[in-house]
Design a protein around this motif. Structure first.
Motif, PDB file in Angstrom:
ATOM      1  N   LYS A  52       0.840  -1.203   0.000  1.00  0.00           N
ATOM      2  CA  LYS A  52       0.000   0.000   0.000  1.00  0.00           C
ATOM      3  C   LYS A  52       0.873   1.252   0.000  1.00  0.00           C
ATOM      4  O   LYS A  52       0.594   2.197  -0.734  1.00  0.00           O
ATOM      5  N   PHE A  53       1.937   1.260   0.797  1.00  0.00           N
ATOM      6  CA  PHE A  53       2.843   2.409   0.822  1.00  0.00           C
ATOM      7  C   PHE A  53       3.435   2.648  -0.564  1.00  0.00           C
ATOM      8  O   PHE A  53       3.470   3.783  -1.048  1.00  0.00           O
ATOM      9  N   LEU A  54       3.888   1.574  -1.213  1.00  0.00           N
ATOM     10  CA  LEU A  54       4.455   1.716  -2.552  1.00  0.00           C
ATOM     11  C   LEU A  54       3.418   2.248  -3.535  1.00  0.00           C
ATOM     12  O   LEU A  54       3.685   3.170  -4.309  1.00  0.00           O
ATOM     13  N   LYS A  55       2.212   1.673  -3.486  1.00  0.00           N
ATOM     14  CA  LYS A  55       1.157   2.107  -4.401  1.00  0.00           C
ATOM     15  C   LYS A  55       0.797   3.568  -4.162  1.00  0.00           C
ATOM     16  O   LYS A  55       0.636   4.336  -5.107  1.00  0.00           O
ATOM     17  N   ASP A  56       0.680   3.962  -2.884  1.00  0.00           N
ATOM     18  CA  ASP A  56       0.347   5.354  -2.562  1.00  0.00           C
ATOM     19  C   ASP A  56       1.412   6.333  -3.037  1.00  0.00           C
ATOM     20  O   ASP A  56       1.151   7.520  -3.182  1.00  0.00           O
ATOM     21  N   ASN A  57       2.615   5.822  -3.265  1.00  0.00           N
ATOM     22  CA  ASN A  57       3.707   6.666  -3.724  1.00  0.00           C
ATOM     23  C   ASN A  57       4.010   6.460  -5.205  1.00  0.00           C
ATOM     24  O   ASN A  57       5.095   6.785  -5.681  1.00  0.00           O
ATOM     25  N   GLY A  58       3.038   5.915  -5.924  1.00  0.00           N
ATOM     26  CA  GLY A  58       3.154   5.810  -7.370  1.00  0.00           C
ATOM     27  C   GLY A  58       3.994   4.648  -7.859  1.00  0.00           C
ATOM     28  O   GLY A  58       4.359   4.599  -9.022  1.00  0.00           O
ATOM     29  N   ILE A  59       4.282   3.703  -6.989  1.00  0.00           N
ATOM     30  CA  ILE A  59       5.063   2.533  -7.391  1.00  0.00           C
ATOM     31  C   ILE A  59       4.106   1.353  -7.339  1.00  0.00           C
ATOM     32  O   ILE A  59       3.973   0.675  -6.333  1.00  0.00           O
ATOM     33  N   ASP A  60       3.395   1.142  -8.447  1.00  0.00           N
ATOM     34  CA  ASP A  60       2.343   0.134  -8.420  1.00  0.00           C
ATOM     35  C   ASP A  60       2.628  -1.065  -9.313  1.00  0.00           C
ATOM     36  O   ASP A  60       1.802  -1.946  -9.436  1.00  0.00           O
ATOM     37  N   ALA A  61       3.792  -1.107  -9.931  1.00  0.00           N
ATOM     38  CA  ALA A  61       4.140  -2.270 -10.734  1.00  0.00           C
ATOM     39  C   ALA A  61       5.638  -2.516 -10.617  1.00  0.00           C
ATOM     40  O   ALA A  61       6.426  -1.595 -10.778  1.00  0.00           O
ATOM     41  N   PRO A  62       6.014  -3.757 -10.317  1.00  0.00           N
ATOM     42  CA  PRO A  62       7.439  -4.046 -10.223  1.00  0.00           C
ATOM     43  C   PRO A  62       8.078  -4.062 -11.595  1.00  0.00           C
ATOM     44  O   PRO A  62       7.395  -4.273 -12.595  1.00  0.00           O
ATOM     45  N   ARG A  63       9.384  -3.823 -11.621  1.00  0.00           N
ATOM     46  CA  ARG A  63      10.075  -4.006 -12.898  1.00  0.00           C
ATOM     47  C   ARG A  63      10.037  -5.492 -13.194  1.00  0.00           C
ATOM     48  O   ARG A  63       9.636  -6.296 -12.345  1.00  0.00           O
ATOM     49  N   ALA A  64      10.435  -5.872 -14.356  1.00  0.00           N
ATOM     50  CA  ALA A  64      10.391  -7.283 -14.747  1.00  0.00           C
ATOM     51  C   ALA A  64      10.992  -8.141 -13.642  1.00  0.00           C
ATOM     52  O   ALA A  64      12.091  -7.883 -13.167  1.00  0.00           O
TER      53      ALA A  64
END
Length: 90
Positions: A52-64
């Motif tokens: 959730k923290f990552l998503k809230d900070n615009g990181i919603d998809a991991p790199r490959a």
């Protein structure tokens, strides 16, 4: 937001990111303890909180990532209708 407010938010985000990282590292270490009696499973709420923290900070998809790609492939191949039918038959 003023620059001072922005600086404070940056600092808070950094503190939260550092805290979550440290907590996850401790949890991973405890889950991998060589002594089975000391192993502690990773709390799913911790993982959820980090995601959730990552998503809230615009990181919603991991790199490959092979592990994520494998999971996505399994989920894609899963036939939920067939699984539901099998459960109803049992």
């Amino acid at each position: 937001m003023s620059r001072a407010g922005s600086d404070i938010m940056d600092m808070l985000h950094s503190l939260v990111a550092t805290g979550l990282t440290e907590e996850l590292e401790r949890a991973i270490s405890a889950a991998a303890d060589p002594d089975p009696a000391k192993r502690v499973p990773i709390n799913p709420q911790l993982i959820d909180k980090a995601l959730k923290f990552l998503k809230d900070n615009g990181i919603d998809a991991p790199r490959a990532n092979k592990k994520v790609d494998t999971l996505a492939g399994v989920l894609t191949d899963l036939d939920l209708d067939a699984e539901a039918s099998a459960l109803r038959m049992n």
